[in-house]
Structures are given as structure tokens and as C-alpha cells.
Design a protein around this motif. Structure first.
Motif, short mmCIF file in Angstrom:
data_model
loop_
_atom_site.label_atom_id
_atom_site.label_comp_id
_atom_site.label_asym_id
_atom_site.label_seq_id
_atom_site.Cartn_x
_atom_site.Cartn_y
_atom_site.Cartn_z
N THR A 57 14.78 -1.93 3.36
CA THR A 57 14.51 -2.47 1.86
C THR A 57 13.23 -2.62 1.57
O THR A 57 12.50 -1.87 0.89
CB THR A 57 15.35 -3.76 2.04
OG1 THR A 57 14.96 -4.69 3.22
CG2 THR A 57 16.90 -3.68 2.26
N SER A 58 12.54 -3.77 2.19
CA SER A 58 11.31 -4.34 1.57
C SER A 58 10.10 -3.28 1.99
O SER A 58 9.24 -2.71 0.91
CB SER A 58 10.82 -5.57 1.63
OG SER A 58 10.74 -5.73 3.20
N PHE A 59 9.89 -2.79 3.20
CA PHE A 59 8.78 -1.87 3.82
C PHE A 59 8.91 -0.62 3.32
O PHE A 59 7.94 0.01 2.78
CB PHE A 59 8.56 -1.96 5.36
CG PHE A 59 7.44 -1.56 5.48
CD1 PHE A 59 6.39 -2.54 5.35
CD2 PHE A 59 6.94 -0.34 6.28
CE1 PHE A 59 4.87 -2.08 6.00
CE2 PHE A 59 5.69 -0.07 6.50
CZ PHE A 59 4.75 -0.96 6.57
N GLN A 60 10.20 -0.10 3.16
CA GLN A 60 10.41 1.26 2.59
C GLN A 60 9.80 1.19 0.95
O GLN A 60 9.20 2.20 0.49
CB GLN A 60 11.60 1.88 2.88
CG GLN A 60 12.00 3.11 2.41
CD GLN A 60 13.17 3.68 2.78
OE1 GLN A 60 13.38 4.95 3.12
NE2 GLN A 60 14.18 3.10 2.80
N TRP A 61 10.37 0.15 0.37
CA TRP A 61 9.96 0.16 -0.96
C TRP A 61 8.50 0.13 -1.26
O TRP A 61 8.11 0.59 -2.31
CB TRP A 61 10.91 -1.01 -1.68
CG TRP A 61 10.67 -1.11 -3.09
CD1 TRP A 61 10.00 -2.00 -3.91
CD2 TRP A 61 11.36 -0.24 -4.02
NE1 TRP A 61 10.18 -1.74 -5.26
CE2 TRP A 61 10.87 -0.61 -5.38
CE3 TRP A 61 12.13 0.98 -3.89
CZ2 TRP A 61 11.32 0.07 -6.68
CZ3 TRP A 61 12.52 1.61 -5.43
CH2 TRP A 61 12.15 0.96 -6.52
N ARG A 62 8.05 -0.95 -0.52
CA ARG A 62 6.49 -0.87 -0.59
C ARG A 62 5.69 0.41 -0.60
O ARG A 62 4.73 0.72 -1.37
CB ARG A 62 6.02 -2.01 0.38
CG ARG A 62 4.38 -2.30 0.46
CD ARG A 62 3.77 -2.79 -0.62
NE ARG A 62 2.34 -2.79 -0.51
CZ ARG A 62 1.66 -3.79 0.14
NH1 ARG A 62 2.27 -4.71 0.34
NH2 ARG A 62 0.36 -3.66 0.12
N TRP A 63 6.44 1.23 0.39
CA TRP A 63 5.49 2.55 0.74
C TRP A 63 5.65 3.38 -0.52
O TRP A 63 4.83 4.05 -1.14
CB TRP A 63 6.36 3.17 1.86
CG TRP A 63 6.08 4.60 1.92
CD1 TRP A 63 5.01 5.37 2.37
CD2 TRP A 63 7.17 5.80 1.38
NE1 TRP A 63 5.18 6.67 2.47
CE2 TRP A 63 6.30 6.92 1.82
CE3 TRP A 63 7.99 5.54 0.73
CZ2 TRP A 63 6.70 8.16 1.24
CZ3 TRP A 63 8.61 7.04 0.32
CH2 TRP A 63 7.79 8.24 0.60
N LEU A 64 6.93 3.38 -1.30
CA LEU A 64 7.21 4.14 -2.23
C LEU A 64 6.18 3.80 -3.43
O LEU A 64 5.65 4.62 -4.26
CB LEU A 64 8.67 3.88 -2.92
CG LEU A 64 9.03 4.80 -4.09
CD1 LEU A 64 9.12 6.00 -3.73
CD2 LEU A 64 10.27 3.96 -4.95
N GLU A 65 6.13 2.43 -3.79
CA GLU A 65 5.26 1.86 -4.81
C GLU A 65 3.98 2.31 -4.67
O GLU A 65 2.99 2.62 -5.16
CB GLU A 65 5.54 0.32 -4.86
CG GLU A 65 6.81 -0.03 -5.36
CD GLU A 65 6.92 -1.40 -5.61
OE1 GLU A 65 6.41 -2.29 -4.90
OE2 GLU A 65 7.34 -2.00 -6.69
#
Length: 387
Positions: free
Chosen positions: A129-137
């Protein structure tokens, strides 16, 4: 579905530490790997993963009702007989479910195949959830990924909404996991933060701090009665603990509920195949003592195991081609499931972990390994959607 080799963020370790992702490296080996990423099309996500997983979850719910209606089928599930009524009552009462994770084999050339359903104590939630999304951004901002890139990642929002649906405002929910396990704590803490955002008061304690009051209620270390409890501890173990005799009379609502013991159980795989033979997203599966024809090989799995432990793979001639080094679950009854080789992308074999919140698929994460068995040290690799 394609593998892409990308430039990692120069400070990703520092970002992980700041975010509390201290298990990004485990046992001296990297667990998070952003030098690789999987690219999907929107059609693949929606038609080949999201919709089938939502349907498979509905089939699991149908199977629970059928199993609870048959003593013969219940006897197959490997649960202590003295707690069958407790499990069944949980289902009749409609005890709510929060989340689960279906593990799939998929390579975009055919239907995704269900390998198993981690429906009780699934981990890898924080990184999905959060860490994968941070990577994308971050990677879009750095120009590594295109501006229009997206990710199948609505799980956090779905968890917040689900907590709000299950619990009234200002309710206290206790969150517990085993002591001294940073990965389990990371998953539990992620859920507690989602609950907080939903207006719930989360309280964390380790499992060993739970006690029993003279009235048979569960209580925390300060003596407060526990009415709602999330426990990252499997039902097949909980039902065999000395304090299991207090479960039915404790007045405690558990996440996940007791009926999930029927779904987070490899025995659900032959049940699903029995009730839905030929389903395109299922693999043929039988119990160990039942006949079955597996010309392309078979995977032998214990009813209960974690991280591929006690798993064996035989080829079509009955020769063992892979086996887990961890044999901790060898004593459990087994099932046999048709061997469906994982796809290979530049020497690595990915498994898709598709998240279910409530009754629908909400996101996914991928783990990959060089070996045939996805296990404890398999790496988490991010994904994105383009096109």
C-alpha cells in the motif's frame, strides 16, 4: 505484463527507515527491490486480476456455507472438533471480515490461477500500500516513469472505509501480533493507522499480553476488557491454545472472524475445485487420499503452512523437482494441487498477491524468487500501470 529494469531511488533505504519499513532487508538479504518493476496494462488489471479475484472470493464464501452444512466436509478442514460450533456460529452471526490476500500465477497469456488464499493473517500489506505508492510518486516525479503511470492500489482507502463500516465512531479496537517480529508489526501497525483514519481508537499490544478475567473475558495488560480484537495470529493455532476454551464465551469480536479458519486453509482449494470444476481461475486439487490425475506435475501442500514451508513439487513422472527446506508443517494432512509453473521474467518468478477488502479486490503486490517456491526471503517488487 512486462519486467522493466529501472534506476532505484538513491535514498530509498533512508525513505524506508523514516517510514518505519525497517524490514526492507531481512537476514542480510534485500527484501524490497526497486531495480525491477512489473508493467501492466489497465485491461490486464481489471479483466484478468481484479474481476476474477472478486469472483473467487465470492466462491469461497459459497464454499464456507456448503462446508458448514456437512460434517463430512468439516472433518476435512483439520480444525479441532470441539470448536466446530464456534466457527459455525461466527458464520451464522455474520461476523465481518476485513481483508485477505489471494496469491496468483499470471503472465498475461492466460487466466490467472489461484495458488492459495491467505485469508486470515496475510502480510506484505505496508509495502503493497503506502511504500509501493510512494515509490510510484517518486519515480514519476523523477521522470523514471511516465506522467500517466498508475498503480493497482486502492487497498488503503478500502481498509479505511471497511473499518468505518464495521465499527461505530470512537470505538476502541485492540491490535495484536507476536512479539519481536518486525514484519508482523508492520502489517498490524498499517491496519491500526487505517482504523485511526476511520475514527477508531487503536490500541496495540503483543499477543502474550492478553489475559483472561475471572468472568472469562479477554483483557489487556492493564485489565481493560477487550471487546474488538485484530489478531495477526492464525486460527488453526489459536484454536489449539490453552485459552481456546474461553473463545466462545469471551464476548470478543475478532478480525479475522473464526469462520475465516475455513478459508485460510489449503483445504479450501480442493473444496473450490469440487464445487466449481473447470473454473478458469482454479487449478485441479484433491485431498491427499483422493484420486487425481496430474500429468504435468503436482504440488503437495499441508493444510496449514506459511511462506511455502513443507511444500513439495513433483513432475509428471512423480519425481521431486523442488521442496522447501522448512519442514515445520510436515505433520499436517496434505492436499494435492495441479502444478502450474510460475512465469519467468529475466530469471525470476513472480507471484501476484491480490488484496481483498470486504468482498472485492482492491490492489496487489508482487513477490518474486529465482526458485520454484516463493518463500520467506522472496523479494517484493513494485508494479505500475501504463496504457
Amino acid at each position: 505484463m512486462e519486467i522493466r529494469h529501472l534506476q532505484p531511488r538513491a535514498t530509498w533505504r533512508e525513505i524506508a527507515e523514516e517510514a518505519g519499513f525497517d524490514f526492507h532487508t531481512m537476514y542480510g538479504e534485500p527484501y524490497w527491490n526497486e531495480a525491477r518493476a512489473y508493467r501492466f496494462s489497465l485491461r490486464e488489471i481489471e479483466a484478468e486480476i481484479e474481476d476474477p479475484v472478486t469472483e473467487l472470493h465470492a466462491l469461497c464464501l459459497d464454499a464456507v456455507g456448503r462446508i458448514l452444512g456437512s460434517e463430512e466436509l468439516m472433518a476435512r478442514m483439520g480444525l479441532p472438533r470441539e470448536h466446530w460450533d464456534y466457527v459455525a456460529q461466527s458464520w451464522r452471526d455474520g461476523d465481518p471480515t476485513l481483508y485477505g490476500r489471494m496469491d496468483l500465477a499470471y503472465d498475461s497469456t492466460g487466466p490467472a490461477k489461484l495458488l492459495e488464499y491467505n485469508a486470515d493473517t496475510p502480510t506484505s500489506l505496508f509495502e503493497s500500500t503506502s511504500f509501493q505508492w510512494r515509490w510510484l510518486e517518486d519515480q514519476i516525479g523523477a521522470g523514471v516513469l511516465p506522467d500517466g503511470a498508475d498503480q493497482f492500489n486502492g487497498t488503503w482507502e478500502a481498509l479505511v472505509a471497511r473499518f468505518a463500516e464495521i465499527f461505530p465512531d470512537d470505538q476502541t479496537v485492540w491490535f495484536t501480533s507476536v512479539a519481536d517480529n518486525s514484519e508482523d508489526y508492520g502489517t498490524t501497525e498499517t491496519l491500526a493507522w487505517a482504523a485511526k483514519e476511520a475514527g477508531i481508537n487503536p490500541v496495540y499490544l503483543t499477543l502474550d499480553k492478553l489475559g483472561i478475567t475471572p468472568e472469562g473475558r479477554f483483557a489487556d495488560a492493564e485489565g481493560w476488557p477487550v471487546r474488538y480484537l485484530f489478531k495477526l495470529y492464525p486460527w488453526e493455532n489459536l484454536l489449539r491454545e490453552p485459552f481456546a476454551e474461553y473463545l466462545a464465551g469471551s464476548g470478543c469480536t475478532f478480525l479475522e472472524p473464526p469462520w475465516k479458519a475455513l478459508v485460510s486453509n489449503k483445504a479450501i482449494l480442493p473444496m473450490l475445485w469440487r464445487f466449481n470444476p473447470g473454473h478458469p481461475n482454479l487449478l485441479p486439487a484433491v485431498f491427499e487420499d483422493e484420486p487425481g490425475d496430474f500429468p504435468d506435475g503436482v504440488v503437495i501442500k499441508p493444510l496449514f503452512s506459511r511462506e511455502g514451508a513443507s511444500l513439495r513439487i513433483l513432475d509428471g513422472f512423480g519425481q521431486e523437482i523442488a521442496a522447501s527446506d522448512d519442514r515445520d508443517y510436515d505433520a499436517w494432512p496434505k492436499i494435492r494441487q495441479a502444478y502450474h509453473p510460475l512465469p519467468v521474467f529475466d530469471g525470476r518468478r513472480p507471484v501476484i498477491g491480490a488484496w481483498v477488502v470486504g468482498e472485492r479486490c482492491t490492489g496487489m503486490g508482487l513477490r518474486e524468487d529465482a526458485g520454484l517456491i516463493t518463500q520467506n526471503l522472496s523479494q517484493f517488487v513494485p508494479h505500475y500501470i501504463e496504457g
